[in-house]
Motif scaffolding. Structure first.
Motif, PDB file in Angstrom:
ATOM      1  N   UNK A 191       0.842  -1.188   0.000  1.00  0.00           N
ATOM      2  CA  UNK A 191       0.000   0.000   0.000  1.00  0.00           C
ATOM      3  C   UNK A 191       0.878   1.239   0.000  1.00  0.00           C
ATOM      4  N   UNK A 192       0.585   2.153  -0.908  1.00  0.00           N
ATOM      5  CA  UNK A 192       1.326   3.407  -0.994  1.00  0.00           C
ATOM      6  C   UNK A 192       0.423   4.554  -0.551  1.00  0.00           C
ATOM      7  N   UNK A 193       0.871   5.306   0.445  1.00  0.00           N
ATOM      8  CA  UNK A 193       0.108   6.461   0.918  1.00  0.00           C
ATOM      9  C   UNK A 193       0.657   7.762   0.348  1.00  0.00           C
ATOM     10  N   UNK A 194       1.802   7.670  -0.334  1.00  0.00           N
ATOM     11  CA  UNK A 194       2.408   8.813  -1.007  1.00  0.00           C
ATOM     12  C   UNK A 194       3.115   8.300  -2.254  1.00  0.00           C
ATOM     13  N   UNK A 195       3.271   9.161  -3.244  1.00  0.00           N
ATOM     14  CA  UNK A 195       3.914   8.755  -4.487  1.00  0.00           C
ATOM     15  C   UNK A 195       5.319   8.222  -4.220  1.00  0.00           C
ATOM     16  N   UNK A 196       5.659   7.104  -4.863  1.00  0.00           N
ATOM     17  CA  UNK A 196       6.965   6.484  -4.682  1.00  0.00           C
ATOM     18  C   UNK A 196       7.900   6.933  -5.795  1.00  0.00           C
ATOM     19  N   UNK A 197       8.974   7.603  -5.432  1.00  0.00           N
ATOM     20  CA  UNK A 197       9.951   8.077  -6.412  1.00  0.00           C
ATOM     21  C   UNK A 197      10.840   6.925  -6.853  1.00  0.00           C
ATOM     22  N   UNK A 198      11.089   6.837  -8.148  1.00  0.00           N
ATOM     23  CA  UNK A 198      11.920   5.771  -8.696  1.00  0.00           C
ATOM     24  C   UNK A 198      13.027   6.388  -9.536  1.00  0.00           C
TER      25      UNK A 198
ATOM     26  N   UNK B 136      -1.160  -0.739  -4.490  1.00  0.00           N
ATOM     27  CA  UNK B 136      -2.437  -0.026  -4.482  1.00  0.00           C
ATOM     28  C   UNK B 136      -2.280   1.271  -3.697  1.00  0.00           C
ATOM     29  N   UNK B 137      -3.127   2.234  -4.013  1.00  0.00           N
ATOM     30  CA  UNK B 137      -3.109   3.501  -3.296  1.00  0.00           C
ATOM     31  C   UNK B 137      -3.913   3.414  -2.016  1.00  0.00           C
ATOM     32  N   UNK B 138      -3.494   4.184  -1.034  1.00  0.00           N
ATOM     33  CA  UNK B 138      -4.185   4.225   0.253  1.00  0.00           C
ATOM     34  C   UNK B 138      -4.101   5.648   0.785  1.00  0.00           C
ATOM     35  N   UNK B 139      -5.029   6.016   1.642  1.00  0.00           N
ATOM     36  CA  UNK B 139      -5.005   7.365   2.196  1.00  0.00           C
ATOM     37  C   UNK B 139      -5.190   8.396   1.106  1.00  0.00           C
ATOM     38  N   UNK B 140      -4.226   9.310   0.990  1.00  0.00           N
ATOM     39  CA  UNK B 140      -4.304  10.368  -0.017  1.00  0.00           C
ATOM     40  C   UNK B 140      -4.286   9.824  -1.439  1.00  0.00           C
ATOM     41  N   UNK B 141      -3.787   8.603  -1.625  1.00  0.00           N
ATOM     42  CA  UNK B 141      -3.736   7.982  -2.948  1.00  0.00           C
ATOM     43  C   UNK B 141      -4.855   6.958  -3.120  1.00  0.00           C
ATOM     44  N   UNK B 142      -5.893   7.098  -2.354  1.00  0.00           N
ATOM     45  CA  UNK B 142      -6.959   6.104  -2.362  1.00  0.00           C
ATOM     46  C   UNK B 142      -8.010   6.298  -3.419  1.00  0.00           C
TER      47      UNK B 142
ATOM     48  N   UNK C 127      -2.535  12.500  -7.627  1.00  0.00           N
ATOM     49  CA  UNK C 127      -1.121  12.149  -7.600  1.00  0.00           C
ATOM     50  C   UNK C 127      -0.938  10.712  -8.081  1.00  0.00           C
ATOM     51  N   UNK C 128       0.231  10.399  -8.645  1.00  0.00           N
ATOM     52  CA  UNK C 128       0.491   9.041  -9.123  1.00  0.00           C
ATOM     53  C   UNK C 128       0.981   8.126  -8.004  1.00  0.00           C
ATOM     54  N   UNK C 129       0.943   6.824  -8.254  1.00  0.00           N
ATOM     55  CA  UNK C 129       1.571   5.866  -7.338  1.00  0.00           C
ATOM     56  C   UNK C 129       3.085   5.899  -7.479  1.00  0.00           C
TER      57      UNK C 129
ATOM     58  N   UNK D  68      -6.313  -1.703  -7.583  1.00  0.00           N
ATOM     59  CA  UNK D  68      -7.267  -0.610  -7.383  1.00  0.00           C
ATOM     60  C   UNK D  68      -7.439  -0.359  -5.892  1.00  0.00           C
ATOM     61  N   UNK D  69      -7.383   0.930  -5.470  1.00  0.00           N
ATOM     62  CA  UNK D  69      -7.311   2.137  -6.296  1.00  0.00           C
ATOM     63  C   UNK D  69      -5.907   2.393  -6.844  1.00  0.00           C
ATOM     64  N   UNK D  70      -5.869   2.925  -8.057  1.00  0.00           N
ATOM     65  CA  UNK D  70      -4.605   3.134  -8.764  1.00  0.00           C
ATOM     66  C   UNK D  70      -4.204   4.595  -8.829  1.00  0.00           C
ATOM     67  N   UNK D  71      -5.041   5.508  -8.275  1.00  0.00           N
ATOM     68  CA  UNK D  71      -4.764   6.951  -8.343  1.00  0.00           C
ATOM     69  C   UNK D  71      -4.427   7.329  -9.786  1.00  0.00           C
TER      70      UNK D  71
END
Length: 267
Positions: free
Chosen positions: A45-52, A64-70, A79-81, A97-100
């Protein structure tokens, strides 16, 4: 206009079966269930965009998105995942899903063997400059009420060995961004399952080009899916004007939409 059809086709997809975690042999299967897709090896679960930067190999975990990315709707500005730096690679990832707003590429990038189970706002957005080169290879996407791939920056996007089902548009060159570019898209060796509206939409007045080959479309007996649609884009934010529509039965114009009837196969 495709919503009712989408509901009936949610269980169906043109699936790409990959060997192991690599791209391996590609097999297109009509009407395969979602279970034909890779089985997730875990969940993140990602609650903020993950930089790569560099390479992120997800090992076929489901993100999947969670919180602000839900969010998983079509609202603009989500915002993106994942945010890929110039030159970054994202591979072997299942986006659930959710995929933001999916994946953002800030420059040249590679998206390899990535599977979108239910596209949110967009599966991926490309934001690099004029010389940027983006590659999407392997994987699949379904459940896109609007766009799968959104091209806002410049450069060339190549989509290959990809499957898409239950979608609005596979690719759209931004029609009303405040900064416009000449954009190019190459689509080759892809499997498409109806329902869908169009494969590519480009702005011919800005010099955009789309080159398509090896396109196989399943379930579109009436050949309703448009292969390439040209628009008169603008920088004002206004709705762009549609100029011409090219179908698999007509071929393209050879200038903006580059394909022939032999490049499109119906099953």
């Amino acid at each position: 206009m495709f919503n009712n059809l989408r509901k009936r086709w949610r269980a169906g997809i043109v699936a790409v079966a990959a060997v192991g975690l690599g791209l391996g042999a590609v097999v297109y299967t009509q009407g395969a269930s979602a279970a034909a897709w890779p089985t997730a090896t875990g969940s993140v679960k990602l609650t903020a965009s993950k930089a790569v930067s560099g390479t992120l190999d997800g090992g076929l975990k489901r993100y999947v998105g969670s919180g602000a990315l839900g969010g998983s709707g079509q609202d603009e500005g989500q915002d993106p995942l994942f945010v890929l730096a110039d030159g970054a690679t994202l591979k072997n990832v299942i986006i659930g899903s959710p995929a933001a707003d999916g994946v953002h590429c800030l420059g040249s990038c590679t998206i390899s063997n990535v599977w979108w189970e239910n596209v949110g706002e967009d599966a991926a957005t490309f934001k690099g400059g004029n010389s940027a080169k983006y590659t999407v290879t392997g994987g699949a996407a379904k459940g896109a009420d609007d766009k799968v791939f959104q091209h806002n920056g410049g450069g060339t996007l190549t989509i290959s060995n990809f499957a898409v089902s239950d979608f609005g548009k596979l690719y759209r060159s931004c029609g009303n961004c405040s900064t416009q570019y000449k954009r190019n898209v190459v689509v080759k060796n892809i499997a498409v399952t109806y329902p869908g509206s169009s494969l590519v939409g480009i702005n011919s007045n800005f010099g955009d080009t789309a080159t398509l080959s090896g396109v196989t479309i399943t379930g579109d007996k009436s050949k309703k899916i448009s292969i390439c649609v040209t628009y008169k884009g603008n920088k004002t934010g206004a709705e762009p004007t549609k100029l011409a529509t090219y179908k698999g039965s007509t071929g393209g114009d050879g200038t903006s939409c580059k394909f022939t009837t032999s490049n499109i196969t119906y099953k």
